[in-house]
Design a protein around this motif. Structure first.
Motif, mmCIF file in Angstrom:
data_model
loop_
_atom_site.group_PDB
_atom_site.id
_atom_site.type_symbol
_atom_site.label_atom_id
_atom_site.label_comp_id
_atom_site.label_asym_id
_atom_site.label_seq_id
_atom_site.Cartn_x
_atom_site.Cartn_y
_atom_site.Cartn_z
ATOM 1 N N LEU A 1 0.820 -1.260 -0.203
ATOM 2 C CA LEU A 1 0.205 0.021 -0.100
ATOM 3 C C LEU A 1 0.864 1.154 -0.008
ATOM 4 O O LEU A 1 0.627 2.153 -0.486
ATOM 5 C CB LEU A 1 -0.851 0.006 1.220
ATOM 6 C CG LEU A 1 -2.227 -0.897 1.016
ATOM 7 C CD1 LEU A 1 -2.685 -1.347 2.233
ATOM 8 C CD2 LEU A 1 -3.359 -0.606 0.035
ATOM 9 N N ALA B 1 0.148 4.093 -2.677
ATOM 10 C CA ALA B 1 -0.089 5.612 -2.293
ATOM 11 C C ALA B 1 0.842 6.303 -3.076
ATOM 12 O O ALA B 1 0.415 7.499 -3.744
ATOM 13 C CB ALA B 1 0.103 5.623 -0.777
ATOM 14 N N GLY C 1 13.588 8.746 1.398
ATOM 15 C CA GLY C 1 14.217 7.485 1.759
ATOM 16 C C GLY C 1 13.383 6.458 2.470
ATOM 17 O O GLY C 1 13.740 5.326 2.780
ATOM 18 N N ALA D 1 18.996 7.013 4.311
ATOM 19 C CA ALA D 1 17.766 7.630 3.675
ATOM 20 C C ALA D 1 18.131 8.379 2.152
ATOM 21 O O ALA D 1 17.531 8.038 1.082
ATOM 22 C CB ALA D 1 16.584 8.500 4.292
ATOM 23 N N GLY E 1 2.335 12.847 7.439
ATOM 24 C CA GLY E 1 2.661 14.031 8.284
ATOM 25 C C GLY E 1 3.999 13.532 9.242
ATOM 26 O O GLY E 1 4.245 13.641 10.592
ATOM 27 N N ALA E 2 4.846 12.642 8.597
ATOM 28 C CA ALA E 2 6.090 12.251 9.199
ATOM 29 C C ALA E 2 6.856 13.455 10.128
ATOM 30 O O ALA E 2 7.488 13.114 11.048
ATOM 31 C CB ALA E 2 6.730 11.299 8.500
ATOM 32 N N ARG F 1 11.889 -0.612 6.228
ATOM 33 C CA ARG F 1 10.622 -1.457 6.125
ATOM 34 C C ARG F 1 11.069 -3.092 6.640
ATOM 35 O O ARG F 1 11.792 -3.505 6.037
ATOM 36 C CB ARG F 1 10.016 -1.589 4.662
ATOM 37 C CG ARG F 1 8.763 -2.263 4.432
ATOM 38 C CD ARG F 1 7.523 -1.715 5.451
ATOM 39 N NE ARG F 1 7.396 -0.397 5.759
ATOM 40 C CZ ARG F 1 6.837 0.472 5.217
ATOM 41 N NH1 ARG F 1 6.042 -0.051 4.240
ATOM 42 N NH2 ARG F 1 6.746 1.567 5.577
HETATM 43 N N1 LIG Z 1 -2.301 8.785 2.852
HETATM 44 C C1 LIG Z 1 -1.919 7.568 2.591
HETATM 45 O O1 LIG Z 1 -2.853 6.823 2.165
HETATM 46 C C2 LIG Z 1 -0.694 6.974 3.051
HETATM 47 C C3 LIG Z 1 -0.197 5.744 2.531
HETATM 48 C C4 LIG Z 1 0.972 5.169 3.074
HETATM 49 C C5 LIG Z 1 1.448 5.852 3.690
HETATM 50 N N2 LIG Z 1 1.170 7.112 4.396
HETATM 51 C C6 LIG Z 1 2.124 7.839 5.518
HETATM 52 O O2 LIG Z 1 3.163 8.505 4.718
HETATM 53 C C7 LIG Z 1 4.297 8.688 5.581
HETATM 54 C C8 LIG Z 1 5.672 7.845 5.046
HETATM 55 O O3 LIG Z 1 5.189 6.267 5.128
HETATM 56 P P1 LIG Z 1 6.505 5.191 4.679
HETATM 57 O O4 LIG Z 1 5.658 4.094 4.452
HETATM 58 O O5 LIG Z 1 7.196 5.880 3.601
HETATM 59 O O6 LIG Z 1 7.159 5.185 6.094
HETATM 60 P P2 LIG Z 1 8.658 5.166 6.292
HETATM 61 O O7 LIG Z 1 9.262 4.015 5.473
HETATM 62 O O8 LIG Z 1 8.659 4.651 7.690
HETATM 63 O O9 LIG Z 1 9.443 6.330 6.151
HETATM 64 C C9 LIG Z 1 9.051 7.493 6.926
HETATM 65 C C10 LIG Z 1 10.241 8.312 6.427
HETATM 66 O O10 LIG Z 1 10.031 9.702 6.899
HETATM 67 C C11 LIG Z 1 11.118 10.152 7.278
HETATM 68 N N3 LIG Z 1 11.149 11.046 8.414
HETATM 69 C C12 LIG Z 1 10.686 10.957 9.611
HETATM 70 N N4 LIG Z 1 10.539 11.936 10.368
HETATM 71 C C13 LIG Z 1 10.941 12.898 9.612
HETATM 72 C C14 LIG Z 1 11.389 14.235 9.920
HETATM 73 N N5 LIG Z 1 11.240 14.778 11.166
HETATM 74 N N6 LIG Z 1 11.962 15.047 9.030
HETATM 75 C C15 LIG Z 1 12.329 14.383 7.801
HETATM 76 N N7 LIG Z 1 11.887 13.121 7.717
HETATM 77 C C16 LIG Z 1 11.303 12.447 8.493
HETATM 78 C C17 LIG Z 1 12.095 9.406 7.703
HETATM 79 O O11 LIG Z 1 13.419 9.711 7.539
HETATM 80 P P3 LIG Z 1 14.894 8.708 8.060
HETATM 81 O O12 LIG Z 1 14.896 7.816 6.990
HETATM 82 O O13 LIG Z 1 15.707 9.872 7.658
HETATM 83 O O14 LIG Z 1 14.529 8.549 9.416
HETATM 84 C C18 LIG Z 1 11.525 8.107 6.520
HETATM 85 O O15 LIG Z 1 12.529 8.023 5.493
HETATM 86 C C19 LIG Z 1 3.980 8.017 7.018
HETATM 87 O O16 LIG Z 1 3.514 9.156 7.752
HETATM 88 C C20 LIG Z 1 2.782 7.261 6.594
HETATM 89 O O17 LIG Z 1 1.666 7.043 7.414
HETATM 90 C C21 LIG Z 1 0.085 7.688 3.997
#
Ligand SMILES: NC(=O)c1ccc[n+]([C@@H]2O[C@H](COP(=O)([O-])OP(=O)(O)OC[C@H]3O[C@@H](n4cnc5c(N)ncnc54)[C@H](OP(=O)(O)O)[C@@H]3O)[C@@H](O)[C@H]2O)c1
Length: 315
Positions: A118, A122, A145, A173, A239-240, A310
């Motif tokens: 998913l 997205a 990343g 990242a 909103g990470a 992941r």
């Molecule tokens: N709207 C939707 O349908 C949908 C679907 C999927 C995911 N999402 C959302 O999208 C976001 C990312 O998902 P993901 O699956 O890619 O998660 P992920 O693999 O855990 O990646 C999160 C990324 O955010 C970065 N990050 C976290 N805090 C940060 C900060 N303060 N400043 C800059 N970068 C920051 C991390 O950087 P580092 O690697 O440097 O730690 C990491 O690369 C999540 O919030 C998730 O809930 C939304």
């Protein structure tokens, strides 16, 4: 009975235990699960603080998985674990709605599809459906990343983007973003303010950007808005980096910019299925991958809260 991850208390990690093999309802089938990822949505639901409410415990978490039907067909499937009553994918078997399953190409790597899932859906639909990406456009991917970000870099190029610029926080990242195919990777620093980060992004981009893909919000989103051409779009899907962002009116109105929200929850089953089919085809052909690490089910408690990469659980 089967082995399953069982979430006994919200906020804690699941433990491995025995659970009755689920009995499919009339519109469901039984899938023997081979791989399932642990995603931010799983952690949010299991924390008990999501907008879906506090889930009844114990339950089997896992909002998506990959497995095999009784006729031998490999499928990807979604669940509503943690969002509605019922069990999810982190168990040897899952009962899933037949209409929601997506058949996978022969020989595809189940663990890779579980890692993409998913998050890649997205990325794909935020770029092409909500973001209306056009061939040749210049795309800036924030948080490049993460799994959404890595998939977005690659999928934007596969959809015909001219250039993809990436921004990411940690060194690991930034390396993942470069491997995904970003032309330039801009560091996101903890002490950044909007103006300083905007200047760095503009210098790296070397010209106006058409579309920003934003899983971060906060300061990175506010800065990225200042890289857009007049009429450019920013699609936010997470909103990470912050639930709020210091957006300024002058940037928005001077550029007639569009800020758009995206959620997978809005998709029809057909949209989700078509996107997953495309993603699986790219993965099977070696065009799309994402960094991930596999662990066995009995290691789920230690893997549950990891955010460095992941995690895919193999069953
Ligand atoms: N709207 C939707 O349908 C949908 C679907 C999927 C995911 N999402 C959302 O999208 C976001 C990312 O998902 P993901 O699956 O890619 O998660 P992920 O693999 O855990 O990646 C999160 C990324 O955010 C970065 N990050 C976290 N805090 C940060 C900060 N303060 N400043 C800059 N970068 C920051 C991390 O950087 P580092 O690697 O440097 O730690 C990491 O690369 C999540 O919030 C998730 O809930 C939304």
């Amino acid at each position: 009975m089967m082995r399953a991850a069982l979430l006994h208390a919200c906020g804690a990690a699941p433990a491995v235990g025995d659970r009755a093999v689920p009995v499919p309802a009339d519109d469901e089938i039984l899938v023997r699960v081979t791989a399932a990822s642990i995603t931010p949505l799983d952690l949010l639901c299991a924390s008990g603080t999501s907008y879906f409410g506090v889930p009844a415990t114990p339950y089997v978490p896992g909002v998506q998985g990959v497995g095999v039907r009784d006729d031998g067909t490999a499928v990807w499937f979604p669940t509503t674990a943690g969002m509605r009553p019922g069990d999810g994918s982190l168990a040897e078997y899952a009962a899933v709605r037949a209409a929601d399953t997506v058949a996978l190409p022969d020989g595809v790597d189940h663990q890779l599809i579980a890692a993409l899932g998913l998050s890649a859906v997205a990325a794909q639909l935020a770029l092409t459906w909500r973001g209306e990406l056009r061939p040749g456009e210049r795309v800036l991917v924030l948080g490049a990343g993460g799994v959404v970000g890595q998939a977005a870099v690659r999928l934007a190029l596969l959809a015909g983007a001219g250039t993809v610029i990436a921004a990411a926080r940690s060194a690991a990242a930034r390396q993942r973003a470069a491997q995904a195919g970003a032309a330039v990777v801009v560091p996101l620093e903890d002490g950044d303010d909007v103006a300083r980060l905007a200047a760095r992004l503009r210098a790296a981009a070397g010209g106006p950007v058409d579309l920003v893909l934003d899983p971060l919000f906060g300061i990175p989103a506010a800065a990225a808005l200042r890289t857009l051409r007049p009429g450019g779009r920013l699609v936010n899907l997470g909103g990470a980096a912050g639930e709020t962002a210091p957006l300024d009116s002058a940037t928005l109105r001077a550029g007639s910019l569009r800020i758009l929200g995206y959620t997978n929850n809005e998709l029809t089953s057909v949209q989700r299925s078509e996107a997953l089919t495309l993603i699986a085809a790219h993965a099977a052909a070696g065009r799309l991958t994402v960094d991930h690490e596999t662990v066995r089910l009995h290691d789920i408690a230690t893997a549950w809260h990891r955010t460095d990469r992941r995690i895919v659980v193999i069953l």
